[in-house]
Enzyme design. Structure first.
Site, PDB file in Angstrom:
ATOM      1  N   LYS A   1       0.847  -1.139   0.210  1.00  0.00           N
ATOM      2  CA  LYS A   1       0.139   0.002  -0.009  1.00  0.00           C
ATOM      3  C   LYS A   1       0.987   1.234  -0.104  1.00  0.00           C
ATOM      4  O   LYS A   1       0.577   2.155  -1.055  1.00  0.00           O
ATOM      5  CB  LYS A   1      -1.047   0.111   1.194  1.00  0.00           C
ATOM      6  CG  LYS A   1      -1.538   1.462   1.341  1.00  0.00           C
ATOM      7  CD  LYS A   1      -2.365   1.372   2.532  1.00  0.00           C
ATOM      8  CE  LYS A   1      -1.731   1.845   3.871  1.00  0.00           C
ATOM      9  NZ  LYS A   1      -1.433   3.229   4.091  1.00  0.00           N
ATOM     10  N   ASN A   2       1.824   1.397   0.828  1.00  0.00           N
ATOM     11  CA  ASN A   2       2.783   2.434   0.731  1.00  0.00           C
ATOM     12  C   ASN A   2       3.598   2.717   0.129  1.00  0.00           C
ATOM     13  O   ASN A   2       4.408   3.717  -0.157  1.00  0.00           O
ATOM     14  CB  ASN A   2       3.381   2.421   2.341  1.00  0.00           C
ATOM     15  CG  ASN A   2       2.439   2.805   3.619  1.00  0.00           C
ATOM     16  OD1 ASN A   2       1.373   3.216   3.566  1.00  0.00           O
ATOM     17  ND2 ASN A   2       3.011   2.706   4.602  1.00  0.00           N
TER      18      ASN A   2
ATOM     19  N   CYS B   1      -4.547  13.028  13.340  1.00  0.00           N
ATOM     20  CA  CYS B   1      -5.302  11.767  13.268  1.00  0.00           C
ATOM     21  C   CYS B   1      -4.878  10.971  14.551  1.00  0.00           C
ATOM     22  O   CYS B   1      -4.619  11.432  15.468  1.00  0.00           O
ATOM     23  CB  CYS B   1      -4.609  10.875  11.859  1.00  0.00           C
ATOM     24  SG  CYS B   1      -2.877  10.377  12.447  1.00  0.00           S
TER      25      CYS B   1
ATOM     26  N   ARG C   1       0.776  14.470  13.184  1.00  0.00           N
ATOM     27  CA  ARG C   1       1.283  14.330  11.944  1.00  0.00           C
ATOM     28  C   ARG C   1       1.236  15.784  11.087  1.00  0.00           C
ATOM     29  O   ARG C   1       0.707  15.969   9.980  1.00  0.00           O
ATOM     30  CB  ARG C   1       0.423  13.244  11.266  1.00  0.00           C
ATOM     31  CG  ARG C   1       0.443  12.032  11.859  1.00  0.00           C
ATOM     32  CD  ARG C   1      -0.189  11.056  11.450  1.00  0.00           C
ATOM     33  NE  ARG C   1       0.655  10.376  10.221  1.00  0.00           N
ATOM     34  CZ  ARG C   1       0.261   9.173   9.712  1.00  0.00           C
ATOM     35  NH1 ARG C   1      -0.805   8.667   9.951  1.00  0.00           N
ATOM     36  NH2 ARG C   1       1.021   8.705   8.736  1.00  0.00           N
TER      37      ARG C   1
ATOM     38  N   ASP D   1       4.552   0.578  12.103  1.00  0.00           N
ATOM     39  CA  ASP D   1       3.164   0.031  11.338  1.00  0.00           C
ATOM     40  C   ASP D   1       3.149  -1.582  11.846  1.00  0.00           C
ATOM     41  O   ASP D   1       2.042  -2.059  11.664  1.00  0.00           O
ATOM     42  CB  ASP D   1       3.353  -0.041   9.949  1.00  0.00           C
ATOM     43  CG  ASP D   1       2.955   1.480   9.636  1.00  0.00           C
ATOM     44  OD1 ASP D   1       2.678   2.419  10.459  1.00  0.00           O
ATOM     45  OD2 ASP D   1       3.119   1.556   8.331  1.00  0.00           O
TER      46      ASP D   1
ATOM     47  N   ARG E   1      -8.544  -0.126   4.794  1.00  0.00           N
ATOM     48  CA  ARG E   1      -7.542   0.787   4.107  1.00  0.00           C
ATOM     49  C   ARG E   1      -6.576   0.070   3.674  1.00  0.00           C
ATOM     50  O   ARG E   1      -5.829   0.702   2.747  1.00  0.00           O
ATOM     51  CB  ARG E   1      -7.297   1.930   5.182  1.00  0.00           C
ATOM     52  CG  ARG E   1      -8.655   3.037   5.091  1.00  0.00           C
ATOM     53  CD  ARG E   1      -8.190   4.084   5.977  1.00  0.00           C
ATOM     54  NE  ARG E   1      -6.726   4.506   5.685  1.00  0.00           N
ATOM     55  CZ  ARG E   1      -5.757   4.937   6.577  1.00  0.00           C
ATOM     56  NH1 ARG E   1      -6.357   5.250   7.991  1.00  0.00           N
ATOM     57  NH2 ARG E   1      -4.586   5.214   6.286  1.00  0.00           N
TER      58      ARG E   1
HETATM   59  C1  UD1 Z   1       4.330   6.868   6.650  1.00  0.00           C
HETATM   60  C2  UD1 Z   1       3.489   5.684   6.410  1.00  0.00           C
HETATM   61  C3  UD1 Z   1       2.888   5.005   7.526  1.00  0.00           C
HETATM   62  C4  UD1 Z   1       3.960   5.059   8.565  1.00  0.00           C
HETATM   63  C5  UD1 Z   1       5.013   6.307   8.660  1.00  0.00           C
HETATM   64  C6  UD1 Z   1       6.165   6.001   9.694  1.00  0.00           C
HETATM   65  C7  UD1 Z   1       2.786   6.153   3.943  1.00  0.00           C
HETATM   66  C8  UD1 Z   1       1.475   6.546   3.192  1.00  0.00           C
HETATM   67  N1  UD1 Z   1       2.532   6.013   5.316  1.00  0.00           N
HETATM   68  O1  UD1 Z   1       3.441   7.898   7.067  1.00  0.00           O
HETATM   69  O2  UD1 Z   1       2.302   3.969   7.306  1.00  0.00           O
HETATM   70  O3  UD1 Z   1       3.429   4.667   9.706  1.00  0.00           O
HETATM   71  O4  UD1 Z   1       5.444   6.500   7.245  1.00  0.00           O
HETATM   72  O5  UD1 Z   1       6.716   4.654   9.170  1.00  0.00           O
HETATM   73  O6  UD1 Z   1       3.677   5.963   3.614  1.00  0.00           O
HETATM   74  N2  UD1 Z   1       6.605  14.514  10.849  1.00  0.00           N
HETATM   75  C9  UD1 Z   1       6.911  15.747  11.015  1.00  0.00           C
HETATM   76  N3  UD1 Z   1       6.891  16.720  10.156  1.00  0.00           N
HETATM   77  C10 UD1 Z   1       6.549  16.353   8.919  1.00  0.00           C
HETATM   78  C11 UD1 Z   1       6.464  15.032   8.574  1.00  0.00           C
HETATM   79  C12 UD1 Z   1       6.626  13.853   9.459  1.00  0.00           C
HETATM   80  O7  UD1 Z   1       7.043  16.269  12.431  1.00  0.00           O
HETATM   81  O8  UD1 Z   1       6.487  17.274   8.091  1.00  0.00           O
HETATM   82  C13 UD1 Z   1       6.623  13.565  11.855  1.00  0.00           C
HETATM   83  C14 UD1 Z   1       5.446  12.831  12.148  1.00  0.00           C
HETATM   84  O9  UD1 Z   1       4.368  13.515  12.937  1.00  0.00           O
HETATM   85  C15 UD1 Z   1       5.703  11.533  12.865  1.00  0.00           C
HETATM   86  C16 UD1 Z   1       6.940  11.428  12.202  1.00  0.00           C
HETATM   87  O10 UD1 Z   1       7.664  12.415  11.548  1.00  0.00           O
HETATM   88  O11 UD1 Z   1       6.104  11.839  14.238  1.00  0.00           O
HETATM   89  C17 UD1 Z   1       7.095  10.133  10.904  1.00  0.00           C
HETATM   90  O12 UD1 Z   1       6.239  10.288  10.069  1.00  0.00           O
HETATM   91  P1  UD1 Z   1       6.287  10.357   8.665  1.00  0.00           P
HETATM   92  O13 UD1 Z   1       7.648   9.456   8.200  1.00  0.00           O
HETATM   93  O14 UD1 Z   1       6.270  11.623   8.092  1.00  0.00           O
HETATM   94  O15 UD1 Z   1       4.749   9.407   8.209  1.00  0.00           O
HETATM   95  P2  UD1 Z   1       4.031   9.291   7.039  1.00  0.00           P
HETATM   96  O16 UD1 Z   1       4.781   9.565   5.965  1.00  0.00           O
HETATM   97  O17 UD1 Z   1       2.967  10.234   7.321  1.00  0.00           O
END
Ligand code: UD1
Length: 419
Positions: A22-23, A116, A121, A304, A396
């Site tokens: 999915k990711n 969420c 996030r 995850d 999902r």
């Molecule tokens: C992706 C995955 C999700 C997984 C996560 C961590 C997808 C579609 N989803 O989510 O399944 O759980 O990686 O492996 O690929 N953060 C910030 N600022 C930002 C972005 C992130 O502070 O601009 C923080 C987030 O709040 C969180 C951490 O970084 O605490 C990791 O988030 P991130 O790696 O961005 O997760 P996703 O990409 O949303």
């Protein structure tokens, strides 16, 4: 609303193939926005999130055909540059269209995803990176509005190796003017897979899958065909489902190298895990002993799989600590496990899990995608019938999980509930 009814106590055994990730599917679909040519992606799982991404592309004017697991998308001309709130609120990963849209058309409006169940996030790192590449960014009425006639290559450092942030910036950099160097990039296999696809489209990328990615922008990208990687989180969930029931489960069509952390932890707990180039067999012959895990960006233990591993530890022998370092509030499953008789104490970002002999069935409620999978695993070993409500979260990210578990011998059925 749909729910799962699970009759616990059956030992799982057998062989099951892995689905596409999915990711990886979501960013790969978003990447098709980068070219006017047709792109074909194979092994795409039939999931609610994938259908949402397809709808989003269609809303932007992309011609998308889905046939079985093959998706063909052609973004010949884009008729809109906005990802509306209605779609984004059901799937945060919609933010993945921001980088490609901006790079291709010079403008993008994407609804801010909001918080969420697992934390705030934010997307500040995506936005800061694009701003450093010359985008003008403003936030108005709940939308991010980004503009740039052509993005410029830049040196970027991520405070945290955000997964979708890394993908967004790499996709944007692929069409930028000049070289972008991304430091502290996410190393998740899905990032590498997206880069492999971009390279097939003509992008110039070095270091994909490492913490330092160098992208030399090109003027245009062309269409490409790509078969995506297997879903390591689904594979891990099936391994843990087998393990929690004291079973013997082989998952085929996998990439064991993507699951090193889980494999090691399972072995440490006393499971036998045998791998070949493409299969993983997990066997448990006696009660596992407790081990501790700490979630971290790849190659660390994946957040995850935290909820599912905690379900396993809740019936292991002894005490282990589950530390969550990626998301600030990813423990909503703990209260539900407790309703099933688990002994778990929360201390900030740590859950102290003392294994119990047996879980008891209960009516429980899923609050997020992976927490739902954890509740299903707990239900597989609880005595009696467990009802897991709100499995739309589960749908999902897992394609007919009840069917897959059924192939392995589990008694899980889908029921429609009121309320
Ligand atoms: C992706 C995955 C999700 C997984 C996560 C961590 C997808 C579609 N989803 O989510 O399944 O759980 O990686 O492996 O690929 N953060 C910030 N600022 C930002 C972005 C992130 O502070 O601009 C923080 C987030 O709040 C969180 C951490 O970084 O605490 C990791 O988030 P991130 O790696 O961005 O997760 P996703 O990409 O949303």
């Amino acid at each position: 609303m749909e729910a799962f009814r699970i009759k616990g106590g059956t030992r799982l055994a057998g062989e099951i193939p892995a689905d596409g990730a999915k990711n990886a599917a979501l960013p790969l679909l978003a990447a098709t926005l980068l070219t006017a040519d047709p792109c074909t992606i194979e092994r795409v799982p039939n999931l609610a999130d994938v259908r949402t991404m397809v709808q989003l592309l269609q809303a932007l004017g992309v011609d998308v055909q889905v046939q079985g697991g093959v998706v063909t998308a052609q973004a010949r001309t884009l008729t809109a540059c906005e990802a509306p709130y209605d779609l984004v609120k059901t799937m945060r990963a919609s933010i993945l269209v921001l980088g490609p849209l901006l790079a291709r058309t010079g403008e993008a409006r994407v609804s801010l995803p909001g918080g969420c169940a697992i934390g705030a996030r934010p997307i500040n790192l995506h936005l800061e990176g694009l701003a450093r590449m010359g985008a003008e960014i403003s936030i108005q009425h709940g939308y991010v509005h980004a503009k740039a006639s052509r993005l410029k290559g830049a040196r970027l450092y991520l405070d945290f190796p955000t997964v979708t942030g890394t993908m967004n910036l790499i996709m944007a950099a692929a069409l930028a003017d000049g070289v972008t160097i991304l430091e502290n990039a996410a190393c998740e296999p899905e990032v590498k897979d997206v880069c492999d696809f971009l390279v097939k489209m003509g992008a110039r990328i070095d270091g994909a899958g490492s913490g330092r990615v160098v992208v030399e922008g090109v003027r245009d990208l062309s269409g490409a065909r790509h078969a995506m990687i297997p879903d390591r989180i689904e594979v891990g969930t099936l391994m843990l489902a087998g393990a929690i029931t004291g079973g013997d489960v082989t998952v085929t069509g996998t990439r064991p190298a993507h699951l090193e952390a889980l494999i090691q932890k399972l072995r440490e707990a006393g499971a036998s895990v045998e791998v070949t180039a493409t299969t993983i067999r997990t066997r448990v012959e006696r009660r596992l002993h407790a081990v501790s895990i700490r979630t971290q960006p790849h190659p660390g233990f994946p957040t995850d799989l935290q909820a599912q591993f905690m379900a396993l530890m809740s019936v292991a022998d002894g005490m282990g600590i589950v530390s969550e370092t990626v998301f600030e509030s990813r423990f909503t499953h703990v209260a539900e496990y407790a309703r099933m008789g688990a002994n778990i104490r929360l201390e900030g970002q740590n859950a102290v899990v003392t294994g119990v002999e047996k879980l008891s069935s209960a009516e429980v409620m899923a609050t997020d995608l992976r927490a739902s999978a954890g509740l299903v695993l707990a239900g597989l070993v609880a005595d009696g019938e467990t009802l897991v409500r709100r499995i739309y979260h589960l749908d999902r990210g897992y394609e007919r999980l009840e069917h897959k578990l059924g192939v392995l011998g589990a008694e899980v059925s889908r029921a429609t509930m009121r309320g």
